[in-house]
Motif scaffolding. Structure first.
Motif, PDB file in Angstrom:
ATOM      1  N   GLY A 186      21.499  28.900  12.957  1.00  0.00           N
ATOM      2  CA  GLY A 186      22.486  27.830  13.722  1.00  0.00           C
ATOM      3  C   GLY A 186      21.674  27.586  15.085  1.00  0.00           C
ATOM      4  N   ALA A 187      20.545  28.398  15.441  1.00  0.00           N
ATOM      5  CA  ALA A 187      19.715  28.141  16.844  1.00  0.00           C
ATOM      6  C   ALA A 187      18.901  26.918  16.669  1.00  0.00           C
ATOM      7  CB  ALA A 187      19.164  29.284  17.330  1.00  0.00           C
ATOM      8  N   LYS A 188      18.904  25.496  17.458  1.00  0.00           N
ATOM      9  CA  LYS A 188      18.082  24.583  17.150  1.00  0.00           C
ATOM     10  C   LYS A 188      16.614  25.257  17.410  1.00  0.00           C
ATOM     11  CE  LYS A 188      17.139  20.347  19.083  1.00  0.00           C
ATOM     12  NZ  LYS A 188      17.671  19.242  20.161  1.00  0.00           N
ATOM     13  N   GLY A 189      15.845  24.754  16.236  1.00  0.00           N
ATOM     14  CA  GLY A 189      14.232  25.272  16.252  1.00  0.00           C
ATOM     15  C   GLY A 189      13.969  26.356  15.719  1.00  0.00           C
ATOM     16  N   ALA A 190      15.063  27.232  15.271  1.00  0.00           N
ATOM     17  CA  ALA A 190      14.694  28.441  14.341  1.00  0.00           C
ATOM     18  C   ALA A 190      14.285  28.054  13.226  1.00  0.00           C
ATOM     19  CB  ALA A 190      16.013  29.367  14.337  1.00  0.00           C
ATOM     20  N   ARG A 191      13.305  28.887  12.476  1.00  0.00           N
ATOM     21  CA  ARG A 191      12.753  28.319  11.211  1.00  0.00           C
ATOM     22  C   ARG A 191      12.901  29.566  10.125  1.00  0.00           C
ATOM     23  NH1 ARG A 191       6.891  26.627  13.651  1.00  0.00           N
ATOM     24  NH2 ARG A 191       7.659  25.079  15.167  1.00  0.00           N
ATOM     25  N   GLU A 192      12.746  30.718  10.767  1.00  0.00           N
ATOM     26  CA  GLU A 192      12.748  31.750   9.559  1.00  0.00           C
ATOM     27  C   GLU A 192      14.426  32.052   9.307  1.00  0.00           C
ATOM     28  OE1 GLU A 192      10.553  33.332   8.154  1.00  0.00           O
ATOM     29  OE2 GLU A 192       8.676  32.670   9.335  1.00  0.00           O
ATOM     30  N   PRO A 193      14.616  32.082   7.938  1.00  0.00           N
ATOM     31  CA  PRO A 193      15.903  32.505   7.595  1.00  0.00           C
ATOM     32  C   PRO A 193      16.207  33.811   7.527  1.00  0.00           C
ATOM     33  CG  PRO A 193      14.571  32.154   5.557  1.00  0.00           C
ATOM     34  CD  PRO A 193      13.759  31.915   6.831  1.00  0.00           C
ATOM     35  N   GLY A 194      17.770  34.352   7.975  1.00  0.00           N
ATOM     36  CA  GLY A 194      17.995  35.690   7.902  1.00  0.00           C
ATOM     37  C   GLY A 194      17.892  36.353   9.115  1.00  0.00           C
ATOM     38  N   GLN A 195      17.666  35.694  10.098  1.00  0.00           N
ATOM     39  CA  GLN A 195      17.549  36.230  11.386  1.00  0.00           C
ATOM     40  C   GLN A 195      18.927  36.484  11.928  1.00  0.00           C
ATOM     41  OE1 GLN A 195      14.476  37.333  11.818  1.00  0.00           O
ATOM     42  NE2 GLN A 195      13.404  35.934  13.179  1.00  0.00           N
ATOM     43  N   CYS A 196      19.076  37.533  12.720  1.00  0.00           N
ATOM     44  CA  CYS A 196      20.648  37.867  13.286  1.00  0.00           C
ATOM     45  C   CYS A 196      20.403  38.536  14.558  1.00  0.00           C
ATOM     46  CB  CYS A 196      21.345  38.864  12.426  1.00  0.00           C
ATOM     47  SG  CYS A 196      21.516  37.874  10.712  1.00  0.00           S
ATOM     48  N   MET A 197      21.481  38.321  15.334  1.00  0.00           N
ATOM     49  CA  MET A 197      21.685  39.143  16.253  1.00  0.00           C
ATOM     50  C   MET A 197      22.363  40.590  15.803  1.00  0.00           C
ATOM     51  SD  MET A 197      23.215  36.782  19.492  1.00  0.00           S
ATOM     52  CE  MET A 197      23.313  38.210  20.681  1.00  0.00           C
ATOM     53  N   LEU A 198      22.001  41.639  16.355  1.00  0.00           N
ATOM     54  CA  LEU A 198      22.608  42.984  15.943  1.00  0.00           C
ATOM     55  C   LEU A 198      24.186  42.844  16.620  1.00  0.00           C
ATOM     56  CD1 LEU A 198      19.776  45.610  16.375  1.00  0.00           C
ATOM     57  CD2 LEU A 198      20.499  44.378  14.118  1.00  0.00           C
ATOM     58  N   SER A 199      24.833  43.875  15.753  1.00  0.00           N
ATOM     59  CA  SER A 199      26.408  43.865  16.347  1.00  0.00           C
ATOM     60  C   SER A 199      26.107  44.572  17.761  1.00  0.00           C
ATOM     61  CB  SER A 199      27.233  44.708  15.545  1.00  0.00           C
ATOM     62  OG  SER A 199      26.763  46.277  15.375  1.00  0.00           O
ATOM     63  N   PRO A 200      27.110  44.236  18.590  1.00  0.00           N
ATOM     64  CA  PRO A 200      27.167  44.793  19.983  1.00  0.00           C
ATOM     65  C   PRO A 200      27.211  46.438  20.108  1.00  0.00           C
ATOM     66  CG  PRO A 200      28.824  43.197  19.682  1.00  0.00           C
ATOM     67  CD  PRO A 200      28.214  43.223  18.552  1.00  0.00           C
ATOM     68  N   LYS A 201      27.906  46.945  19.313  1.00  0.00           N
ATOM     69  CA  LYS A 201      27.928  48.483  19.350  1.00  0.00           C
ATOM     70  C   LYS A 201      26.451  49.297  19.090  1.00  0.00           C
ATOM     71  CE  LYS A 201      29.558  49.155  14.753  1.00  0.00           C
ATOM     72  NZ  LYS A 201      30.851  49.707  13.854  1.00  0.00           N
ATOM     73  N   VAL A 202      25.870  48.596  17.950  1.00  0.00           N
ATOM     74  CA  VAL A 202      24.516  49.071  17.891  1.00  0.00           C
ATOM     75  C   VAL A 202      23.610  48.736  18.792  1.00  0.00           C
ATOM     76  CG1 VAL A 202      22.439  48.529  16.135  1.00  0.00           C
ATOM     77  CG2 VAL A 202      24.965  48.625  15.183  1.00  0.00           C
ATOM     78  N   GLU A 203      23.679  47.465  19.502  1.00  0.00           N
ATOM     79  CA  GLU A 203      22.562  47.410  20.560  1.00  0.00           C
ATOM     80  C   GLU A 203      22.845  48.186  21.536  1.00  0.00           C
ATOM     81  OE1 GLU A 203      21.722  42.432  20.264  1.00  0.00           O
ATOM     82  OE2 GLU A 203      24.008  43.175  20.988  1.00  0.00           O
TER      83      GLU A 203
END
Length: 228
Positions: free
Chosen positions: A60-77
């Motif tokens: 949903g980020a404007k300009g992002a091209r590669e599918p499947g990209q994610c922010m990791l969950s807060p607890k993992v970070e």
């Protein structure tokens, strides 16, 4: 504009109900997570999910091209940040910038951060997010983190912000003596966090202290699969 009380309550709940129970007990890390506005790094379509115990899509980020990209969950970070023991004098390499949130956390703990992002659109978004939030000691570079680094720079800390099938051996040589690499390794449904420390010339020690599952980093090799 100051955050609304509702946002602050959600942030508090994220820390107390998700992150602290995951054995993140370092008070400096918990304070940092209370200060860094995670919602500022979440794409607008998904901002209501900023404090949920989940990976957040970056399509949903404007300009992002590669599918499947994610922010990791807060607890993992948070757990990765704690278990790496990042120091104020450390130089850090991150593979997989995403929206820039992990780079922001690292930047507040380290001297400098170089973060590599394969998607030019996401790299631009991360750069904007970091600048908007006053993070000045991060360089966002458009690059494929799976490509071996040129010989030269070495790092105190290397973080892979996504999963890989195996620890990238080429990155281990880019660690300084005493340097630490963190990666989430394996295949669904079972992956483990690996922390590798360089203890000498050609010598490393590894621990795998906890389990999780995370989306794949792009372009890293996968094991061969044979069909009979």
């Amino acid at each position: 504009m100051n955050p609304t009380p509702t946002l602050e309550r959600l942030r508090f709940n994220m820390i107390e109900q998700q992150i602290r129970p995951w054995d993140v007990l370092d008070l400096e890390i918990l304070d940092l997570l209370a200060q860094i506005r995670r919602e500022d790094y979440v794409p607008p379509p998904h901002r209501p999910l900023a404090f949920f115990d989940m990976e957040i899509p970056l399509e949903g980020a404007k300009g992002a091209r590669e599918p499947g990209q994610c922010m990791l969950s807060p607890k993992v970070e948070a757990r990765m940040l704690q278990d790496l023991h990042v120091q104020k004098t450390d130089s850090v390499l991150e593979i997989g910038t995403g929206s820039g949130f992990m780079a922001a956390l690292l930047a507040h703990r380290a001297a400098e951060v170089l973060t590599l992002e394969i998607d030019p659109g996401l790299a631009a978004i991360a750069t904007q997010n970091l600048r908007r939030n006053g993070v000045a000691n991060v360089e966002v570079r458009v690059a494929d983190g799976a490509v071996p680094l040129p010989s030269g720079p070495t790092f105190d800390v290397i973080v892979l912000s996504g999963s890989v099938a195996r620890v990238p051996q080429g990155l281990l040589g880019s660690l300084k003596m005493g340097g630490r690499l963190a990666a989430i390794v394996g295949e669904e449904p079972m992956m483990r966090a690996h922390f590798v420390t360089r203890v000498g010339e050609g010598k490393w020690e590894s621990t795998q202290p906890w389990d999780t599952v995370a989306p794949r980093l792009l372009r890293f090799p996968e094991p061969s699969r044979f069909n009979f």
